[in-house]
Scaffold this active site. Structure first.
Site, short mmCIF file in Angstrom:
data_model
loop_
_atom_site.label_atom_id
_atom_site.label_comp_id
_atom_site.label_asym_id
_atom_site.label_seq_id
_atom_site.Cartn_x
_atom_site.Cartn_y
_atom_site.Cartn_z
N PHE A 196 -29.85 6.28 199.79
CA PHE A 196 -28.98 7.40 200.12
C PHE A 196 -27.82 6.92 200.99
O PHE A 196 -27.65 5.73 201.25
CB PHE A 196 -29.80 8.50 200.83
N GLU A 200 -24.92 17.23 206.92
CA GLU A 200 -24.99 15.91 206.29
C GLU A 200 -23.80 15.06 206.73
O GLU A 200 -22.78 15.59 207.18
CB GLU A 200 -24.99 16.07 204.76
N ASN A 256 -21.48 10.68 193.92
CA ASN A 256 -21.17 11.64 194.99
C ASN A 256 -20.64 10.91 196.22
O ASN A 256 -19.66 10.16 196.06
CB ASN A 256 -22.28 12.68 195.23
N ASP A 257 -21.20 11.10 197.38
CA ASP A 257 -20.58 10.68 198.65
C ASP A 257 -19.96 9.29 198.67
O ASP A 257 -20.60 8.33 198.23
CB ASP A 257 -21.64 10.64 199.76
N ARG A 302 -31.11 11.46 207.95
CA ARG A 302 -30.33 10.60 207.04
C ARG A 302 -28.88 10.43 207.44
O ARG A 302 -28.40 10.99 208.39
CB ARG A 302 -30.41 11.14 205.62
N TRP A 314 -21.30 20.80 195.92
CA TRP A 314 -22.69 20.86 195.46
C TRP A 314 -23.00 22.15 194.71
O TRP A 314 -23.98 22.23 193.98
CB TRP A 314 -23.67 20.67 196.62
C1 FRU Z 1 -24.56 14.51 200.84
C2 FRU Z 1 -25.93 13.96 200.52
C3 FRU Z 1 -26.43 13.10 201.66
C4 FRU Z 1 -27.42 12.20 200.98
C5 FRU Z 1 -26.78 11.98 199.62
C6 FRU Z 1 -27.75 11.89 198.49
O1 FRU Z 1 -23.84 14.91 199.73
O2 FRU Z 1 -26.82 15.04 200.22
O3 FRU Z 1 -26.97 13.83 202.73
O4 FRU Z 1 -27.60 11.01 201.69
O5 FRU Z 1 -25.92 13.09 199.39
O6 FRU Z 1 -27.11 11.54 197.30
#
Ligand code: FRU
Length: 532
Positions: free
Chosen positions: A111, A240, A54-55, A185, A334
């Site tokens: 994360f 986020e 992901n990110d 976070r 998501w």
């Molecule tokens: C965003 C997120 C962040 C987190 C990460 C976890 O997509 O939810 O806030 O750090 O992904 O994988």
């Protein structure tokens, strides 16, 4: 499984659910043994060889190399065991996957976060001759770690070999909000030159607050201010991955504005997760937005990095060699990311984009272009110049040389008397399937319609149409369309708006056609470059 939602569950429960999601059916396209779904493996977009991503994290340029770290599961093709994967590139287009940079441990998951080059070794973690790369990331502590299980806090890791190997700072975490919040976070750090200090933007995600801190050494952090709630801040929405940076307004470096990106989930402009931004002033302590619609207005009244469904967690590169704001976003949502029918990987990054700030309709707004290196690739590629033509209440397939599954399409659309006009890309021979890019002259909207773009039944949340309000300029609309095996990105009106969507077409669907409904439209300077 929606990881952000799982933060409200106990960690054990969250992992159980995400494992279950992994074994859930993923659409009607079975993977071929050994090969996976190679027909959707992007050619222009980064994706790991296998497993979940992901990110984008820790985007940094250092000594000729762009580093892309990212949220990665080394153990499976589902969200879980979060670690930092790593890829490198010299041109932002061709990426090489590297060994996992920071794996999950029995103490913590890793994360999202960011990396800076600590050129003057302010942290003392390197040496004068060997300045460290310093990562600020979010630790999510596990049972037995000595911290409350599930607690999120900001930690430091560093590399003195150009990002290859990483060591954790021994007194981690360096910043916690315990007991005030467990959902603290996504630290994004940058150098604030006017004040001579490091600046961190981070979120309390469920409180719709960005918190700013400063530091002289990347280790001791002092609270500056809060921003939010503002913009999309309904109950249940998470904030986020914030990012704050200055940009010249209308090219005037003496008149900068500050852009604050806040990725929000759900309730984005296209549904589910998306990247909102605010424009305003930053005085070294407080961010003050300008031209802001009241909280919880319709999402169309706010500003978005992208109007498609698949652009999230976007952030900018640190130490970009030309001082430009270059972003990478995660090309998924998501709402359905865990259901996307690709194996043995899930998750791709959108094309790197260059941002600029322009006054549009009296309001400073971002514009977006694929990174210069992409434009250079298009300039070099074999181009079919289809030229200029008109279509009257019907559709016209472009010449066979324009067929392809990995291509750049440039054109100027002039809808004239047509009610709707546009292009179909990744079209099938019988015309039944394809991704439609449609301008509506009565509504002044541009739409990407993926309802017939291939497999789409893997999730009810896989939304079909994504729309942006966009006036014509002298009756015309310039489009640059980036087609890859599993995605379409539409850059419209010289970057005023972008629509990015995942699509899952058959590999044989490689035709382009132009269409006009209820009238005549012109298609100017149509040029198709195959980029395979
Ligand atoms: C965003 C997120 C962040 C987190 C990460 C976890 O997509 O939810 O806030 O750090 O992904 O994988």
């Amino acid at each position: 499984m929606h990881p952000a939602r799982s933060f409200f569950l106990s960690l054990g429960a969250a992992l159980a659910v995400s494992t279950a999601a992994c074994s859930a059916p993923t659409g009607s396209q079975p993977a071929q043994a050994g090969e996976g779904t190679s027909q959707w493996r992007p050619a222009l977009h980064y994706t790991p060889q296998r497993n979940w991503m992901n990110d984008p994290n820790g985007l940094v340029y250092y000594q000729g190399v762009y580093h892309l770290f990212y949220q990665y599961n080394p153990h499976g093709n589902y969200w879980g065991d979060m670690s930092w994967g790593h890829a490198t590139s010299r041109d932002l287009i061709h990426w090489s996957e590297q060994p996992v940079a920071m794996p999950v441990t029995d103490r913590e998951e890793i994360f999202s976060g960011s990396i800076v080059l600590d050129e003057h070794n302010t942290s003392g973690l390197g040496s004068a001759g060997k300045p460290p790369l310093v990562a600020l990331y979010t630790s999510v502590f596990k049972e037995g770690s000595g911290h409350e299980a599930g607690m999120q806090a900001q930690s430091v890791a560093y590399s003195t070999d150009g990002g290859e190997s990483w060591r954790k700072y021994e007194k981690n975490p360096v910043l916690t909000l315990n007991p005030e919040s467990r959902n603290f976070r996504d630290p994004k750090v940058s150098w604030y030159a006017p004040g001579g200090y490091w600046l961190m933007a981070t979120v309390v995600s469920d409180a719709h607050v960005v918190k700013f801190y400063r530091s002289k050494n990347l280790i001791d952090w002092e609270f500056l201010s809060d921003f939010g709630p503002a913009g999309v801040a309904r109950p249940g929405v998470l904030w986020e991955m914030p990012d704050l940076f200055p940009l010249p307004l209308d090219g005037n470096a003496r008149d900068p504005r500050w852009v604050l990106i806040v990725n929000i989930n759900p309730w984005s402009i296209a549904g589910g997760s998306g990247a909102e931004y605010f424009v305003g002033r930053f005085d070294g302590k407080t961010f003050t937005p300008e031209n802001l619609a009241p909280p919880d207005s319709d999402p169309s009244r706010y500003l978005w990095l992208d109007h498609g469904a698949d652009y999230y967690a976007a952030g900018t590169f640190a130490n970009e060699p030309h001082g430009k704001a270059v972003t990478i976003g995660w090309m998924s949502n998501w709402d359905y990311a865990d259901r996307v029918p690709t194996t043995p990987w899930k998750g791709a990054m959108a094309l790197p984009r260059q941002l600029a700030l322009k006054t549009i309709d009296g309001v400073p707004q971002l514009t977006f272009a694929p990174a210069d290196q992409y434009a250079a690739l298009v300039d070099k590629g074999p181009t079919t110049r289809v030229g200029t033509f008109a279509v009257s209440s019907g559709s016209k397939e472009l010449v066979p040389a324009a067929r392809g599954t990995v291509q750049n399409i440039d054109l100027t659309l002039e809808p004239r008397s047509a009610r709707r006009a546009g292009l179909v890309v990744r079209g099938s021979a019988d015309g039944a399937a394809g991704t439609r890019i449609v301008y509506d002259t009565a509504r002044h909207t541009l739409t990407l319609d993926r309802s017939h773009a291939g497999i789409g039944n893997f999730s009810p949340a896989f939304s079909k149409e994504h729309i942006v309000n966009l006036p014509l300029d002298n009756g015309r609309l310039r489009l640059r369309i980036v087609v890859d095996r599993g995605s379409v990105e539409v850059f419209a009106a010289d970057g005023r708006a972008v629509i990015t969507d995942l699509v899952f077409p058959a590999s044989t669907d490689d035709r382009i056609s132009a269409f006009a409904e209820q009238g005549e439209a012109s298609f100017h300077d149509v040029a198709v470059t195959n980029l395979r």
